[in-house]
Scaffold this active site. Structure first.
Site, PDB file in Angstrom:
ATOM      1  N   GLY A   1      19.969  68.389 100.556  1.00 59.97           N
ATOM      2  CA  GLY A   1      19.511  69.765 100.651  1.00 59.97           C
ATOM      3  C   GLY A   1      20.059  70.594 101.793  1.00 59.97           C
ATOM      4  N   ASP A   2      20.818  69.963 102.717  1.00 57.69           N
ATOM      5  CA  ASP A   2      21.302  70.727 103.870  1.00 57.69           C
ATOM      6  C   ASP A   2      22.624  70.160 104.376  1.00 57.69           C
ATOM      7  OD1 ASP A   2      21.237  72.718 105.780  1.00 57.69           O
ATOM      8  OD2 ASP A   2      19.902  71.650 107.136  1.00 57.69           O
ATOM      9  N   LEU A   3      23.539  69.867 103.452  1.00 56.47           N
ATOM     10  CA  LEU A   3      24.836  69.306 103.845  1.00 56.47           C
ATOM     11  C   LEU A   3      25.745  70.428 104.333  1.00 56.47           C
ATOM     12  CD1 LEU A   3      25.430  66.622 101.061  1.00 56.47           C
ATOM     13  CD2 LEU A   3      25.038  66.210 103.495  1.00 56.47           C
TER      14      LEU A   3
END
Length: 364
Positions: free
Chosen positions: A215-217
């Site tokens: 979700g936050d790469l």
């Protein structure tokens, strides 16, 4: 990440030293603060033990023990399956984390504390990404989601985060915060993106392949190390705070959006990332058709929520607005080019790169 008002911890160095000694039996020799959205992170060097990251969760997220358990378990699971994720060290009593009552200037509050392995490397944001590294980033994102599909845990349901503002399942929630864009012409574009999401993505959700998303790469959460004189390899994947149940196509959209941020040729980023992703997990036609709108949606989430967060944490503005600096320009670029032209660049680029990679097994 969350933009609701939270009690961000603000431990002093002496508190960090005391907690590390008491919980983990380690003597700290040096402490360096690390940037964070609403938690507090420290690079601690310990006598005879080496480097670690002491992660202190904000008071709100610290209330959700099951979610924190899942994040910690996921990191360990990925590490066991060959991906360079951090792992948590057990406390002296054998726990993966500890809920500590700490005075940080707001009165005594409870914060979850973990000690994580320190991964070597440089954030991707600080280097110039080659097509090969972008390809590897897309490939790694798909591998991560595929590995997490095999994960079993009694608290797995904690990842079904209803109304989680950073999930691409919850794009319409942007409406609740859009007033922070009042007076900004981009507000009209973001409204149209939300409408496009409702009309063109929501009907396709049943045909998307489900998974668990990191979700936050973003380019600050992926570390790289030199491989030879000019190439880089991925050496670390950080920050699992935005994990949630989702879809493979969500992860791809998030990676493309964040890889565009620092790129000199942002439109060209999509091709190699898609090619790498599809080398592990091929997309179906509905997923491909939704990709453009999902990337626009992630830009919209990032811009609106960062603007809102700055109102609550003005002292943290520089870090909170990292993405927004170029994000407005990139969102406008994608919107003005339009779906057809952007998809042509992305998917033709992906096909060419996949062909080149298959023939030569290397990219520039």
């Amino acid at each position: 990440m969350s933009i609701k008002k939270v009690s961000k911890p603000s431990l002093s160095n002496s508190q960090v030293t005391e907690i590390t000694a008491r919980l983990f039996g380690l003597t700290v020799s040096s402490i360096h603060p690390l940037p964070s959205y609403d938690d507090q992170n420290f690079h601690v060097v310990c006598v005879d033990a080496g480097d670690f990251v002491l992660k202190v969760m904000n008071a709100t997220d610290s209330e959700n023990m099951k979610l924190m358990e899942m994040q910690t378990h996921s990191m360990n699971f990925l590490h066991q399956n060959g991906l360079p994720a951090q792992t948590a060290l057990r406390t002296v009593t054998g726990e993966m984390m500890s809920l500590e009552e700490i005075e940080c200037g707001y009165g005594l509050q409870k914060y979850l504390v973990r000690l994580l392995t320190y991964l070597p490397g440089t954030p991707m944001a600080k280097i110039t990404c080659t097509p090969q590294l972008l390809y590897e980033t897309g490939k790694t994102a798909a591998m991560l989601d595929k590995i997490l599909l095999r994960m079993e845990h009694e608290s797995l349901s904690a990842l079904q985060r209803e109304n989680f503002i950073w999930s691409l399942s919850c794009v319409p929630l942007i409406d609740d915060y859009l007033s922070v864009m009042d007076g900004d012409p981009m507000q009209l574009i973001i409204r149209e993106v939300i409408d496009q999401y409702r009309n063109q993505v929501v009907p396709k959700l049943p045909s998307f392949h489900k998974c668990i998303n990191h979700g936050d790469l973003n380019d600050h959460n992926i570390l790289v190390e030199r491989k030879g004189s000019s190439a880089y390899k991925i050496s670390g994947i950080l920050d699992f705070g935005d994990m949630s149940s989702g879809y493979f196509i969500f992860e791809l959209a998030i990676v493309i959006m964040y890889m565009m941020i620092e790129s000199r040729n942002p439109l060209e980023v999509g091709g190699p990332v898609i090619a790498g992703f599809e080398s592990v997990f091929p997309l179906n036609s509905d997923e491909r058709d939704a990709l453009y709108t999902l990337v626009l949606s992630r830009f919209s989430q990032s811009l609106v929520y960062a603007r809102s967060a700055v109102l609550q944490q003005p002292e943290n503005e520089e870090y909170l607005m990292i993405t927004a600096k170029n994000g407005l320009r990139h969102l406008q670029l994608l919107w003005e080019k339009g779906k057809k032209e952007v998809e042509k660049v992305w998917f033709e680029g992906a096909a060419n790169i996949s062909k080149l990679n298959a023939n030569s097994n290397s990219l520039p």
